[in-house]
Design a protein around this motif. Structure first.
Motif, PDB file in Angstrom:
ATOM      1  N   TYR A  37       0.966  -1.019   0.111  1.00 27.53           N
ATOM      2  CA  TYR A  37       0.057  -0.500  -0.222  1.00 27.53           C
ATOM      3  C   TYR A  37       0.646   1.288  -0.237  1.00 27.53           C
ATOM      4  O   TYR A  37       0.436   2.198  -0.523  1.00 27.53           O
ATOM      5  CB  TYR A  37      -0.609   0.038   1.251  1.00 27.53           C
ATOM      6  N   ILE A  38       1.860   1.470   0.912  1.00 27.42           N
ATOM      7  CA  ILE A  38       2.334   2.442   0.630  1.00 27.42           C
ATOM      8  C   ILE A  38       3.708   2.975  -0.265  1.00 27.42           C
ATOM      9  O   ILE A  38       3.663   3.395  -0.581  1.00 27.42           O
ATOM     10  CB  ILE A  38       3.231   2.641   1.921  1.00 27.42           C
ATOM     11  N   TYR A  75      -9.390  -0.872  -0.187  1.00 27.08           N
ATOM     12  CA  TYR A  75      -9.747   0.574  -1.327  1.00 27.08           C
ATOM     13  C   TYR A  75      -8.409   1.273  -0.618  1.00 27.08           C
ATOM     14  O   TYR A  75      -7.250   1.745  -0.189  1.00 27.08           O
ATOM     15  CB  TYR A  75     -10.675   1.665  -1.073  1.00 27.08           C
ATOM     16  N   GLU A 133       1.132   3.543  -3.110  1.00 23.09           N
ATOM     17  CA  GLU A 133       0.519   5.326  -2.974  1.00 23.09           C
ATOM     18  C   GLU A 133       1.656   6.696  -2.426  1.00 23.09           C
ATOM     19  O   GLU A 133       2.118   7.253  -3.704  1.00 23.09           O
ATOM     20  CB  GLU A 133      -0.063   5.657  -1.882  1.00 23.09           C
ATOM     21  N   PRO A 193      10.405  -7.395  -3.461  1.00 24.69           N
ATOM     22  CA  PRO A 193      10.419  -8.957  -3.779  1.00 24.69           C
ATOM     23  C   PRO A 193       9.869  -9.433  -4.185  1.00 24.69           C
ATOM     24  O   PRO A 193      10.496 -10.444  -4.847  1.00 24.69           O
ATOM     25  CB  PRO A 193      11.426  -9.062  -2.311  1.00 24.69           C
ATOM     26  N   GLU A 194       8.675  -9.150  -4.138  1.00 27.54           N
ATOM     27  CA  GLU A 194       8.111 -10.174  -4.864  1.00 27.54           C
ATOM     28  C   GLU A 194       7.764 -10.427  -6.907  1.00 27.54           C
ATOM     29  O   GLU A 194       8.011  -9.565  -7.648  1.00 27.54           O
ATOM     30  CB  GLU A 194       5.919 -10.102  -4.305  1.00 27.54           C
ATOM     31  N   ARG A 242      -0.477  -9.118  -1.730  1.00 29.11           N
ATOM     32  CA  ARG A 242      -1.270  -9.781  -0.032  1.00 29.11           C
ATOM     33  C   ARG A 242      -2.529  -9.440  -0.753  1.00 29.11           C
ATOM     34  O   ARG A 242      -3.654  -9.971  -0.511  1.00 29.11           O
ATOM     35  CB  ARG A 242      -1.628  -8.376   0.605  1.00 29.11           C
ATOM     36  N   GLU A 285      -5.717  -4.736   8.887  1.00 23.74           N
ATOM     37  CA  GLU A 285      -4.969  -3.233   9.113  1.00 23.74           C
ATOM     38  C   GLU A 285      -5.580  -2.505   8.077  1.00 23.74           C
ATOM     39  O   GLU A 285      -5.114  -1.863   7.043  1.00 23.74           O
ATOM     40  CB  GLU A 285      -4.009  -2.827   8.997  1.00 23.74           C
ATOM     41  N   HIS A 286      -6.839  -2.162   8.075  1.00 21.66           N
ATOM     42  CA  HIS A 286      -7.635  -1.112   7.051  1.00 21.66           C
ATOM     43  C   HIS A 286      -8.669  -0.301   7.483  1.00 21.66           C
ATOM     44  O   HIS A 286      -9.286  -0.513   9.204  1.00 21.66           O
ATOM     45  CB  HIS A 286      -8.638  -1.801   5.660  1.00 21.66           C
ATOM     46  N   GLY A 312       5.595  -3.297   5.490  1.00 21.54           N
ATOM     47  CA  GLY A 312       4.932  -3.709   6.316  1.00 21.54           C
ATOM     48  C   GLY A 312       4.878  -2.902   7.543  1.00 21.54           C
ATOM     49  O   GLY A 312       5.423  -1.961   8.766  1.00 21.54           O
TER      50      GLY A 312
HETATM   51  P1  NAD Z   1       2.112  -3.926   3.289  1.00 16.52           P
HETATM   52  O1  NAD Z   1       2.345  -4.997   4.013  1.00 16.52           O
HETATM   53  O2  NAD Z   1       0.897  -3.640   2.034  1.00 16.52           O
HETATM   54  O3  NAD Z   1       3.451  -3.615   2.182  1.00 16.52           O
HETATM   55  C1  NAD Z   1       4.530  -3.731   2.360  1.00 16.52           C
HETATM   56  C2  NAD Z   1       5.370  -5.126   1.157  1.00 16.52           C
HETATM   57  O4  NAD Z   1       7.115  -4.102   1.224  1.00 16.52           O
HETATM   58  C3  NAD Z   1       5.182  -5.955   0.568  1.00 16.52           C
HETATM   59  O5  NAD Z   1       5.190  -5.755  -0.884  1.00 16.52           O
HETATM   60  C4  NAD Z   1       6.717  -6.961   0.769  1.00 16.52           C
HETATM   61  O6  NAD Z   1       6.875  -8.073   0.072  1.00 16.52           O
HETATM   62  C5  NAD Z   1       7.528  -5.705   0.874  1.00 16.52           C
HETATM   63  N1  NAD Z   1       8.209  -6.010   1.439  1.00 16.52           N
HETATM   64  C6  NAD Z   1       8.864  -6.426   2.641  1.00 16.52           C
HETATM   65  N2  NAD Z   1      10.202  -6.720   3.019  1.00 16.52           N
HETATM   66  C7  NAD Z   1      10.583  -6.153   1.844  1.00 16.52           C
HETATM   67  C8  NAD Z   1      12.152  -5.474   2.010  1.00 16.52           C
HETATM   68  N3  NAD Z   1      12.963  -6.354   3.101  1.00 16.52           N
HETATM   69  N4  NAD Z   1      12.296  -4.701   0.505  1.00 16.52           N
HETATM   70  C9  NAD Z   1      11.352  -4.238  -0.273  1.00 16.52           C
HETATM   71  N5  NAD Z   1      10.376  -4.863   0.176  1.00 16.52           N
HETATM   72  C10 NAD Z   1      10.122  -5.758   1.130  1.00 16.52           C
HETATM   73  O7  NAD Z   1       2.630  -2.684   4.050  1.00 16.52           O
HETATM   74  P2  NAD Z   1       2.795  -1.174   4.074  1.00 16.52           P
HETATM   75  O8  NAD Z   1       2.442  -0.855   2.476  1.00 16.52           O
HETATM   76  O9  NAD Z   1       3.632  -0.967   4.706  1.00 16.52           O
HETATM   77  O10 NAD Z   1       1.853  -0.343   4.929  1.00 16.52           O
HETATM   78  C11 NAD Z   1       2.014  -0.042   6.226  1.00 16.52           C
HETATM   79  C12 NAD Z   1       0.450   0.127   6.345  1.00 16.52           C
HETATM   80  O11 NAD Z   1      -0.473   0.740   5.989  1.00 16.52           O
HETATM   81  C13 NAD Z   1      -0.040  -1.966   6.682  1.00 16.52           C
HETATM   82  O12 NAD Z   1      -0.712  -1.730   7.604  1.00 16.52           O
HETATM   83  C14 NAD Z   1      -1.367  -1.417   5.643  1.00 16.52           C
HETATM   84  O13 NAD Z   1      -2.524  -1.756   5.224  1.00 16.52           O
HETATM   85  C15 NAD Z   1      -1.520   0.478   6.274  1.00 16.52           C
HETATM   86  N6  NAD Z   1      -2.067   1.071   4.960  1.00 16.52           N
HETATM   87  C16 NAD Z   1      -3.812   1.317   4.088  1.00 16.52           C
HETATM   88  C17 NAD Z   1      -3.292   1.380   2.959  1.00 16.52           C
HETATM   89  C18 NAD Z   1      -5.386   1.218   2.520  1.00 16.52           C
HETATM   90  O14 NAD Z   1      -5.285   0.575   2.720  1.00 16.52           O
HETATM   91  N7  NAD Z   1      -4.981   1.942   1.290  1.00 16.52           N
HETATM   92  C19 NAD Z   1      -2.203   2.821   2.507  1.00 16.52           C
HETATM   93  C20 NAD Z   1      -1.329   3.050   3.094  1.00 16.52           C
HETATM   94  C21 NAD Z   1      -1.429   2.127   4.223  1.00 16.52           C
END
Ligand code: NAD
Ligand code: FDA
Length: 434
Positions: free
Chosen positions: A173-174, A348, A177, A194-195, A201, A313-314, A260
Motif C-alpha cells: 500500500y505505502i 480501498y 501510494e 521482492p515479490e 497480499r 489493518e484498514h 509492512g
Molecule cells: P504492506 O504489507 O501493504 O506491504 C509491504 C510490502 O513490502 C510488501 O510488498 C512486502 O513484500 C514488501 N517488502 C517486505 N520486505 C521488504 C524488503 N526488505 N524490501 C522491499 N520490500 C519489502 O505494508 P505497507 O505498504 O508498509 O503498509 C503499512 C500499513 O499501512 C499496513 O497496515 C497497511 O494496511 C496500511 N496502509 C493501508 C493503505 C490502504 O489500505 N490503502 C494505505 C497505506 C497504508
C-alpha cells in the motif's frame, strides 16, 4: 507527578480513537468521564489522508481539514469539540507502562491515569529496515510514513530535494501510494520490492499487471524480485545510494520505506491473551481482561462471515470496531447487549487518477472482467474470487458509487457462480443483479 481518574480511557489518538470518542459523545458521556490519551500532538484524524492529499504539490490537505470523523461523512471533531463534549483530550502523552490488574497507565512523564474501562486503540507501527540490520538504513532522508510527524518530514524532504531521485522500498500500500505521490511531485521514482508483482497480499498477477503498466507509463521505474540490502550516505549523513541484493545500485535523494507494519501490543505483553499477533477479542472487542477492550489494527477478532479470527489493518474496520466496542460498553451498562460484530472486509486505495475498492475474501480462483487496458484514459475493470462455487470477493478499479455498492452486496451474499467464464462475460452486471 499527577494522578487522574476517568470512567473510560481510550488509549491511542488515531482513527479508532476518534470514532470511539464520537460514539461515546453520541451515546452521552458526562464531563470528565472520558479521556483520549495520544502520543501524537494533534487530535484524532483520518490517517489515509497522509499518503494521498497531504502530499499533493498543490492544494494539499492539512489539519483541521481531515480530523475524524470526516472520512465517513460524520461530524468533524476539532480539538475544541472534545472539550465541548466534556471529553479530555490528552495529547503528546506516551503511555509507557500499563498495569491492567491495577487499572492504571503511566506516561513517559510519570503521570498516572486510572480507569474503570479501557479501550486499547494503539494501532500499528512501521517495520524498519534497521530492525533487519540493513547497513546504512539509519541515514538521513530514509523515511517512513505512519503519523503526521512522519508526513511533515516527508513534505520537508520533498521541498528540499525538489525534482530529485526517490527510491521507494516496498510494493504494498505505502509503496504504491507513495510512488505515485512522489511522481506527482516530479521526482524520478524507482520502486523496489521482492515479490513477482506488486501488492501480492491482494492483487492477482492480472490485476497487478494493470497497475504496474499504468505506473510505468507515468514514469515510475519498477524493480521486482530483489530488496534493498544496504545504503551509502554523503558526508552530511544524507542517503546517497541504495544497494540492491541483486547487485544493482540506485542513486537516491530520498528513500521511502513501506515494508509492512506491526501492531503496538508490547505494553500488554503477558497481561492479555494474544492471537495472530494481535490482542484477542470477542465479537464485542472485549479482551481476556475484564473491562479492557481492543479495537482497530491491534484487535484479533472473530470474523463471523468466515468462521475464523483475523486482524485487519484498514480504516473501515478501525472505525466500525471502535463504534461496536463503545456500543457494547454502553449497552452492557444498561443491562442490554448489542449484535455480534459481523464484518465484511473492505479495503480501498487511491493513487494518480486511479481508485479501487475490494470487498470480501481474496481466496480461491479469480477472474478478471472489463477493460484493463492501462492506456485507456478511464480504465474500468474488476475481478471476482470464487471458492467452492461461490463468489467470495469482488474488486473494481474505477467503479461508480452504485457499482461499488454492488461489489459489497455480492461479497456479502456470496451467490453461486456458474463458471468463471460466465462471470467474466457478465462483469459488473453479475454483482448489480444481486
Ligand atoms: P504492506 O504489507 O501493504 O506491504 C509491504 C510490502 O513490502 C510488501 O510488498 C512486502 O513484500 C514488501 N517488502 C517486505 N520486505 C521488504 C524488503 N526488505 N524490501 C522491499 N520490500 C519489502 O505494508 P505497507 O505498504 O508498509 O503498509 C503499512 C500499513 O499501512 C499496513 O497496515 C497497511 O494496511 C496500511 N496502509 C493501508 C493503505 C490502504 O489500505 N490503502 C494505505 C497505506 C497504508
Ligand atoms: P492508528 O494508527 O490510526 O492510531 C493509533 C494511535 O495510537 C496513534 O495516534 C498513536 O500515536 C497512538 N499510540 C500508540 N501507542 C501509544 C502509546 N503507548 N501512548 C499513547 N499513544 C499511543 N486504510 C484503508 O483502508 N485505506 C487507506 O487508504 C489507508 N491509508 C493509509 C495511509 C497511511 C499512511 C497509513 C499509515 C495507513 C493507512 N490505512 C488505510 C490504514 C488505516 O489508517 C489504519 O488501519 C487505521 O489508522 C488503524 O486505526 P487505529 O486507530 O487502530 O490505529
Amino acid at each position: 507527578m499527577a494522578e487522574k481518574t476517568f470512567k473510560y480511557i481510550i488509549l491511542g489518538g488515531g482513527v479508532s480513537a476518534g470514532y470511539a470518542a464520537k460514539e461515546f459523545a453520541n451515546q452521552g458521556v458526562k464531563p470528565g468521564e472520558l479521556a483520549v490519551i495520544s502520543k501524537e500532538a494533534v487530535a484524532p484524524y483520518e490517517r489515509p489522508a497522509l499518503s494521498k492529499g497531504y502530499l499533493f504539490p498543490e492544494g494539499a490537505a492539512r489539519l483541521p481539514g481531515f480530523h475524524c470523523c470526516v472520512g465517513s461523512g460524520g461530524e468533524k471533531l476539532l480539538p475544541e469539540s472534545y472539550k465541548q463534549k466534556g471529553i479530555e483530550l490528552i495529547l503528546s502523552t506516551e503511555i509507557v507502562k500499563a498495569d491492567l490488574a491495577a487499572k492504571s497507565l503511566v506516561s513517559a512523564a510519570g503521570d498516572v491515569f486510572k480507569y474503570q474501562t479501557l479501550i486499547i486503540a494503539t494501532g500499528s507501527t512501521v517495520l524498519r529496515l534497521t530492525d533487519f540490520g540493513v547497513k546504512g538504513a539509519d541515514s538521513k532522508n530514509i523515511l517512513y510514513l505512519r503519523e503526521i510527524d512522519d508526513a511533515d518530514k516527508l513534505v520537508e524532504a520533498i521541498k528540499a530535494k525538489k525534482g530529485g531521485k526517490a527510491v521507494v522500498v516496498g510494493g504494498g500500500y505505502i509503496g504504491l501510494e507513495l510512488s505515485a505521490a512522489l511522481r506527482i511531485n516530479n521526482f524520478d521514482v524507482t520502486m523496489v520490492f521482492p515479490e513477482p508483482w506488486c501488492m501480492p497480499r491482494l492483487f492477482t498477477a492480472d490485476i497487478a499487471a494493470f497497475y504496474e503498466t499504468y505506473y510505468t507509463n507515468k514514469g515510475v521505474k519498477i524493480i521486482k524480485g530483489t530488496v534493498a540490502s544496504g545504503f551509502t550516505a554523503h558526508s552530511s549523513g544524507e542517503v546517497k545510494e541504495v544497494q540492491l541484493k541483486d547487485g544493482r545500485t540506485l542513486e537516491a535523494d530520498i528513500v521511502i520505506v513501506g515494508v509492512g507494519a506491526k501492531p503496538l501490543t508490547t505494553l500488554f505483553k503477558g497481561q492479555v491473551e494474544e492471537d495472530k499477533g494481535g490482542l484477542k477479542t470477542d465479537a464485542f472487542f472485549k479482551t481476556s481482561v475484564p473491562d479492557v477492550y481492543a479495537v482497530g489494527d491491534v484487535a484479533t477478532f472473530p470474523m463471523k462471515m468466515y468462521g475464523d479470527v483475523r486482524r485487519v489493518e484498514h480504516v473501515d474496520h478501525s472505525r466500525k470496531s471502535a463504534e461496536q466496542a463503545v456500543k457494547a460498553i454502553k449497552a452492557a451498562e444498561g443491562g442490554a447487549a448489542v449484535e455480534e460484530y459481523d464484518y465484511l472486509p473492505f479495503f480501498y486505495s487511491r493513487s494518480f487518477d486511479l481508485s479501487w475498492q475490494f470487498y470480501g475474501d481474496n481466496v480461491g480462483d479469480s477472474v478478471l472482467f472489463g477493460d484493463s487496458n492501462p492506456a485507456n484514459p478511464t480504465p474500468r475493470f474488476g475481478a471476482y474470487w470464487v471458492q467452492g462455487g461461490k463468489v467470495v470477493g469482488a474488486f473494481m478499479e474505477g467503479g461508480s458509487g452504485d457499482e461499488n455498492k454492488a461489489l459489497a452486496k455480492v461479497a456479502k451474499a456470496r451467490p453461486a457462480a456458474e463458471s468463471l467464464d460466465e462471470l467474466k462475460n457478465q462483469g459488473i452486471t453479475f454483482a448489480a443483479k444481486i
